[in-house]
Design an enzyme around this catalytic site. Structure first.
Site, PDB file in Angstrom:
ATOM      1  N   ASP A  21       2.120 -22.233   6.221  1.00 44.77           N
ATOM      2  CA  ASP A  21       1.334 -22.137   7.442  1.00 44.77           C
ATOM      3  C   ASP A  21       1.392 -20.714   7.981  1.00 44.77           C
ATOM      4  O   ASP A  21       2.285 -19.925   7.627  1.00 44.77           O
ATOM      5  CB  ASP A  21       1.857 -23.112   8.493  1.00 44.77           C
ATOM      6  CG  ASP A  21       1.707 -24.564   8.047  1.00 44.77           C
ATOM      7  OD1 ASP A  21       0.719 -24.852   7.343  1.00 44.77           O
ATOM      8  OD2 ASP A  21       2.566 -25.380   8.400  1.00 44.77           O
TER       9      ASP A  21
ATOM     10  N   GLY B 141       0.805  -1.211   0.000  1.00 45.99           N
ATOM     11  CA  GLY B 141       0.000   0.000   0.000  1.00 45.99           C
ATOM     12  C   GLY B 141       0.842   1.267   0.000  1.00 45.99           C
ATOM     13  O   GLY B 141       2.077   1.233  -0.105  1.00 45.99           O
TER      14      GLY B 141
ATOM     15  N   HIS C 284      -2.489 -21.922   1.890  1.00 51.40           N
ATOM     16  CA  HIS C 284      -2.372 -22.681   3.129  1.00 51.40           C
ATOM     17  C   HIS C 284      -1.852 -24.104   2.910  1.00 51.40           C
ATOM     18  O   HIS C 284      -1.444 -24.783   3.861  1.00 51.40           O
ATOM     19  CB  HIS C 284      -3.721 -22.730   3.860  1.00 51.40           C
ATOM     20  CG  HIS C 284      -3.596 -22.632   5.345  1.00 51.40           C
ATOM     21  ND1 HIS C 284      -2.607 -23.275   6.060  1.00 51.40           N
ATOM     22  CD2 HIS C 284      -4.330 -21.938   6.272  1.00 51.40           C
ATOM     23  CE1 HIS C 284      -2.745 -23.008   7.346  1.00 51.40           C
ATOM     24  NE2 HIS C 284      -3.761 -22.190   7.500  1.00 51.40           N
TER      25      HIS C 284
END
Length: 541
Positions: free
Chosen positions: A518, A487, A514
């Site tokens: 993790d 950003g 995932h």
């Protein structure tokens, strides 16, 4: 029903391919879009995806083996399906092709004695729409660089073809006269559709063009047996209709303006006055690249600023724009990633005071200019070396932990998004990264990147900070395991040493797959990244 998969043509000059690695084995379930194998072409090693669903029943070329384009590569069908007929059919097809070549002269002699019009004329070459990328299913002719009647030498650029990834030059592999053009500029067609016909000057090919079967293989070599359909001829006067017209759009005091259909359409969309564009095509013709490179003068720019289309109050109105090949590919890939990879997101906010001071000092060096984005690329590259799990890629049967760092940098273009790759980013200096990214971004907007420059990323960065976006999430660029969303730097009150002071911060979001990364692993990567961003001098150690 069993589907026969042949060795694809993955580059414009590819004649044979070598299976570098099979990513599926016999008995595996195959989904549309799955990567079947890595194919080594004459230019690069590329992933080859399946366009069919089913079970992998047969592999015809083992790893390390080489075969010609269009030869049997694999068979996909229903589990337990009998494929003996498909195998026999493939073998018969190859044998008949060899027999056709061997008996060419005899066939030609017999044909000429009975009906000379059934032969493919001597020296005539049918050029079809090439497969210029591994995922290309159809192509659009952006620009013809030759016109009907022009002499063509082997190696001459015939046209610029827009694929799902880039606009690429397509060169001729034959010499002769351009007798026929099958697609106007701006028109699209499936791979292997009729693109052009080359042969001796004055040869009548109208019948060949009319009877061309896109599902067949009308000869691209004069040695192959001619198709019977070639004897169906159309009147000679119809042939020139397929040539790209030098469309007269305007008549000015200085004469006519010639412009290709695609360039005219682009000029209308960008509200560019064609009378102020200098054409670089033949005879001063305005083509696509002239519109892309056109920079109006300040006065013109001010007078021709975009104005919203007038629509009467209470009246419904819309404009339709056909989806480009790139837009279709982006939609397919992003949907696949979003709905197959289990995304989760980690949000952080970094102190940017030291980074801003570091950049100011670094840019004080003569002839040196780096951006915050360059610093983020370098910092990510160094952090990824310490966290190979984040620098990984997911495949159905394995996980690849990369020891090299190739960072993809998302670049917004008119038709969507391209991701050029800064290779071995951890080994490059900040100025080298900056120069590479600027070069990629400039050529990406002109669709002049090569396939090799957009392949092989192990991690991706998407930066919308320059547009004032403070935080956002991105979709993972598969098969990568993560993508970082960057950003804007925001001036705001922050707490330091128990005191509220003026500061500058930047929000980043790490999207992770995932299956490979993790939560703790992603968090540790961001902690390492934080160290480099908030203390950038450590990147130089």
């Amino acid at each position: 029903m069993a589907e026969i998969i042949n060795m694809p043509r993955l580059s414009d000059t590819m004649e044979e391919g070598t299976v570098a690695a099979w990513l599926k084995k016999v008995g595996d379930k195959i989904e549309e879009g799955d990567i079947l194998a890595e194919i080594e072409t004459d230019k690069a090693t590329m992933e080859f995806e399946s366009f069919h669903e089913g079970t992998l029943l047969y592999i015809g070329v083992q790893e390390g083996e080489t075969t010609k384009v269009d030869q049997l590569l694999a068979i996909i069908g229903e589990e337990g399906e009998d494929i003996s007929e498909a195998l026999n059919g493939s073998a018969e097809k190859e044998a008949s092709a060899d027999a056709a070549v061997a008996s060419t002269e005899e066939t030609a002699d017999d044909a000429s004695s009975s009906d000379s019009s059934s032969d493919l004329p001597e020296g005539v070459i049918v050029v079809t729409m090439p497969r210029l990328s591994d995922t290309m299913e159809e192509g659009t002719v952006a620009t013809w660089l030759k016109k009907v009647g022009d002499e063509v030498e082997e190696g001459d650029i015939l046209a610029e073809i827009e694929t799902d990834k880039a606009t690429m030059e397509f060169e001729s592999f034959q010499s002769g006269n351009l007798l026929y053009i099958g697609l106007e500029e701006g028109d699209s067609a499936k791979v292997d559709s009729l693109l052009a016909i080359i042969g001796p000057k004055g040869t009548d090919v109208s019948g060949i063009a009319k009877s061309f079967d896109t599902n067949g293989s009308t000869s691209a070599k004069k040695e192959e047996a001619p198709k019977k359909e070639a004897k169906v001829e159309a009147p000679k006067k119809e042939a020139p209709k397929a040539a790209p017209a030098q469309t007269e759009t305007t008549t000015t005091a200085s004469g006519r303006i010639f412009v290709s259909p695609l360039a005219k359409k682009m000029a209308e969309e960008k509200r560019i006055n064609l009378s102020q564009v200098k054409g670089s095509g033949e005879n001063g013709r305005i083509v696509k690249r002239d519109i892309e490179n056109f920079t109006p003068s300040a006065a013109v720019a001010q007078s021709s600023a975009p104005v919203a289309k007038f629509v009467a109050s209470g009246q419904e109105d819309f404009d339709e724009k056909p989806n480009s090949q790139m837009r279709k590919a982006i939609a397919k890939n992003l949907a696949k990633s979003k709905f197959t990879a289990p995304h989760y997101y980690l949000n952080v906010e970094f102190d940017m005071d030291n980074a801003m001071a570091f950049r100011t000092q670094y840019n004080s060096i003569p002839d040196t200019k780096i951006s915050f984005n360059d610093m983020i690329v370098k910092a990510c590259a160094l952090a990824l070396r310490q966290h190979p799990q984040v620098n990984s890629q997911w495949f159905d049967d394995k996980m690849r932990l990369n020891n090299h760092v190739h960072i993809g940098v998302a670049v917004a273009v008119e038709d969507g998004l391209l991701v050029p790759v800064v290779k071995f980013a951890n080994e490059q200096s900040l100025p080298q990264i900056g120069a590479a990214v600027r070069d990629f971004a400039g050529r990406a907007r002109k669709k002049k990147l090569s396939l090799d420059e957009m392949e092989g990323s192990t991690f991706t960065i998407s930066n919308l900070g320059m547009f004032g976006i403070e935080s956002f999430t991105s979709i993972i660029n598969q098969p990568n395991s993560a993508i970082l969303s960057v950003g804007a730097i925001v001036a705001k009150p922050v707490v330091k040493n128990g005191q509220v002071v003026a500061g500058n911060t930047m929000k980043l979001t790490l999207a992770c797959d995932h299956r490979t990364v993790d939560g703790a692993t992603g968090s540790q990567f961001l902690q390492t990244l934080k160290g480099y961003i908030e203390n950038p001098v450590t990147m130089l150690v």
